[in-house]
Write a protein that holds these residues in place. Structure first.
Motif, short mmCIF file in Angstrom:
data_model
loop_
_atom_site.label_atom_id
_atom_site.label_comp_id
_atom_site.label_asym_id
_atom_site.label_seq_id
_atom_site.Cartn_x
_atom_site.Cartn_y
_atom_site.Cartn_z
N ALA A 96 -10.09 49.00 20.26
CA ALA A 96 -9.76 50.26 19.60
C ALA A 96 -8.52 50.10 18.73
CB ALA A 96 -9.55 51.36 20.64
N ASN A 97 -7.54 49.35 19.24
CA ASN A 97 -6.33 49.11 18.44
C ASN A 97 -6.63 48.23 17.23
OD1 ASN A 97 -4.69 50.58 20.18
ND2 ASN A 97 -4.25 48.81 21.47
N PHE A 98 -7.54 47.26 17.41
CA PHE A 98 -7.93 46.42 16.28
C PHE A 98 -8.62 47.24 15.21
CE2 PHE A 98 -11.49 44.12 14.32
CZ PHE A 98 -10.78 43.23 13.54
N ALA A 99 -9.56 48.10 15.64
CA ALA A 99 -10.27 48.94 14.68
C ALA A 99 -9.29 49.86 13.96
CB ALA A 99 -11.34 49.77 15.39
N GLY A 100 -8.32 50.40 14.71
CA GLY A 100 -7.30 51.25 14.09
C GLY A 100 -6.46 50.47 13.08
N VAL A 102 -7.43 47.85 11.36
CA VAL A 102 -8.27 47.62 10.17
C VAL A 102 -8.28 48.86 9.28
CG1 VAL A 102 -10.61 47.20 9.36
CG2 VAL A 102 -9.69 45.87 11.27
N LEU A 103 -8.43 50.04 9.88
CA LEU A 103 -8.45 51.28 9.11
C LEU A 103 -7.12 51.50 8.39
CD1 LEU A 103 -10.27 53.68 11.61
CD2 LEU A 103 -11.20 52.65 9.54
N LEU A 104 -6.01 51.23 9.07
CA LEU A 104 -4.69 51.42 8.46
C LEU A 104 -4.48 50.47 7.29
CD1 LEU A 104 -2.42 51.86 11.63
CD2 LEU A 104 -3.25 53.65 10.09
N LEU A 105 -4.94 49.22 7.45
CA LEU A 105 -4.75 48.23 6.39
C LEU A 105 -5.70 48.46 5.21
CD1 LEU A 105 -4.28 45.08 8.63
CD2 LEU A 105 -2.52 46.15 7.22
N VAL A 106 -6.86 49.05 5.49
CA VAL A 106 -7.82 49.30 4.41
C VAL A 106 -7.46 50.56 3.63
CG1 VAL A 106 -10.23 49.88 3.90
CG2 VAL A 106 -9.70 48.04 5.50
N PHE A 107 -7.22 51.67 4.34
CA PHE A 107 -6.99 52.96 3.67
C PHE A 107 -5.52 53.21 3.34
CE2 PHE A 107 -11.00 53.58 6.00
CZ PHE A 107 -11.81 53.96 4.94
N GLU A 127 6.55 46.55 10.21
CA GLU A 127 5.38 45.68 10.15
C GLU A 127 4.12 46.50 10.45
OE1 GLU A 127 5.45 41.76 12.13
OE2 GLU A 127 7.51 42.26 12.72
N ILE A 128 3.02 46.12 9.82
CA ILE A 128 1.70 46.67 10.16
C ILE A 128 0.86 45.49 10.61
CG2 ILE A 128 -0.27 48.02 9.39
CD1 ILE A 128 1.44 49.10 7.12
N GLN A 129 0.75 45.32 11.92
CA GLN A 129 0.00 44.21 12.47
C GLN A 129 -1.44 44.63 12.75
OE1 GLN A 129 2.32 43.16 15.93
NE2 GLN A 129 4.00 42.31 14.72
N ILE A 130 -2.24 43.68 13.21
CA ILE A 130 -3.64 43.98 13.49
C ILE A 130 -3.77 44.97 14.64
CG2 ILE A 130 -5.83 43.02 14.30
CD1 ILE A 130 -5.29 42.37 11.44
N PHE A 131 -2.92 44.84 15.66
CA PHE A 131 -3.03 45.69 16.83
C PHE A 131 -1.92 46.74 16.93
CE2 PHE A 131 -5.25 41.79 18.02
CZ PHE A 131 -6.45 42.30 18.53
N THR A 142 13.66 49.82 18.11
CA THR A 142 12.36 49.31 17.69
C THR A 142 11.27 49.98 18.50
OG1 THR A 142 13.29 47.16 17.05
CG2 THR A 142 10.92 47.25 17.45
N VAL A 143 10.33 50.63 17.81
CA VAL A 143 9.22 51.33 18.47
C VAL A 143 7.92 50.63 18.09
CG1 VAL A 143 7.98 53.50 18.70
CG2 VAL A 143 10.46 53.52 18.41
N ILE A 144 7.14 50.27 19.11
CA ILE A 144 5.85 49.61 18.89
C ILE A 144 4.75 50.62 19.19
CG2 ILE A 144 4.36 47.69 19.55
CD1 ILE A 144 6.87 46.18 20.42
N LEU A 145 3.99 50.98 18.16
CA LEU A 145 2.92 51.96 18.31
C LEU A 145 1.56 51.26 18.26
CD1 LEU A 145 4.15 54.76 15.85
CD2 LEU A 145 4.44 54.68 18.32
N ALA A 146 0.68 51.60 19.18
CA ALA A 146 -0.68 51.05 19.17
C ALA A 146 -1.45 51.64 18.00
CB ALA A 146 -1.39 51.37 20.49
N ASN A 147 -2.11 50.79 17.24
CA ASN A 147 -2.80 51.25 16.03
C ASN A 147 -3.94 52.21 16.33
OD1 ASN A 147 -1.17 49.92 14.21
ND2 ASN A 147 -2.44 48.08 14.18
#
Length: 258
Positions: A96-100, A102-107, A127-131, A142-147
């Motif tokens: 689910a984080n990976f799909a999120g 991908v959506l963030l990097l595409v749109f 940073e905008i990472q895959i997950f 530093t805050v790490i949010l699940a995509n």
């Protein structure tokens, strides 16, 4: 010779299909990579998607070639399907984080450097990472949010238009000259180096009562200068009012004794 006569055409056909299939897969992979580059997607996402497509097509090609050689591929397909299902169930949160991601990097609802608010957290995107998406808050946390959560929640992008309105409320005495107080405040705001000329700042009466006249002071600043403008504008306006004898509110309290 009999075996070669029976099996040779199948072997030759399988070899030709394998070679042609590899060529077509490489061609498709190059076309996909070019398309991703034209879309301006993140480099890591380009590499991942290109590899994913290439590996998937090669697995299908190997299964097809094995079928041409007379090998029963039904069991292989079933095993691969079962493994895929097991991995999917075990990693459903990560997927689910990976799909999120991908959506963030595409749109691209935001980019690195933007100030955003999501999931109750506000900060600058590092940073905008895959997950995950990494934020740096104004307190340097530093805050790490699940995509997965970011893509499914409301995203407020404070940097999209390049400026932010700074909302400040200051008050003067109830008998003050409103136009005089407004003019002095405007001069102080326009002289502040953190305030943008466009959009133009404004000073308006927001409330009259409680022994004071409350003024809504609304300058604009860049996201990077927001807090500098917030603090310095208040100080500049207060100093300007003091120099020009504009009195501040005097709190009053009415006590009724029975």
């Amino acid at each position: 010779m009999e075996w070669l006569a029976m099996f040779g055409p199948k072997l030759l056909g399988a070899i030709l299909v394998f070679i042609i299939g590899l060529y077509l897969i490489n061609t498709v992979s190059r076309l996909i990579s070019k398309g991703l580059i034209k879309r301006g997607l993140d480099v890591s996402l380009q590499s991942f998607l290109g590899s994913l497509v290439s590996v998937g097509l090669k697995i299908l090609l190997l299964i097809s070639v094995a079928g041409m050689l007379g090998i029963q591929t039904t069991s292989f397909v079933a095993v691969i399907g079962a493994l895929g299902l097991a991995v999917g169930l075990a990693l459903q949160g990560s997927l689910a984080n990976f799909a999120g991601g991908v959506l963030l990097l595409v749109f691209k609802p935001f980019k690195v450097g933007d100030v955003i608010e999501s999931g109750g957290q506000t900060g600058s995107v590092q940073e905008i990472q895959i997950f995950n998406t990494i934020l740096l808050t104004p307190e340097n946390k530093t805050v790490i949010l699940a995509n997965g959560g970011v893509s499914n929640s409301t995203i407020i992008n404070y940097s999209r238009h390049g400026n932010l309105r700074v909302d400040i409320t200051m008050a003067v005495a109830p008998d003050s000259d409103i136009e005089k107080a407004r003019g002095i405040a405007m001069q102080a705001i326009e002289a502040n180096r953190f305030v943008l000329k466009e959009p133009a700042p404004s000073v308006n009466v927001i409330k009259v009562g409680d022994g004071m006249i409350s003024l809504a002071i609304r300058p604009y600043a860049t996201p990077a200068d927001y807090w500098d403008a917030f603090f310095t504008v208040q100080e500049d306006v207060k100093n300007a009012w003091d120099k020009n004898n504009v009195s501040g509110p005097i709190p009053t309290r009415v006590i009724i004794s029975k």
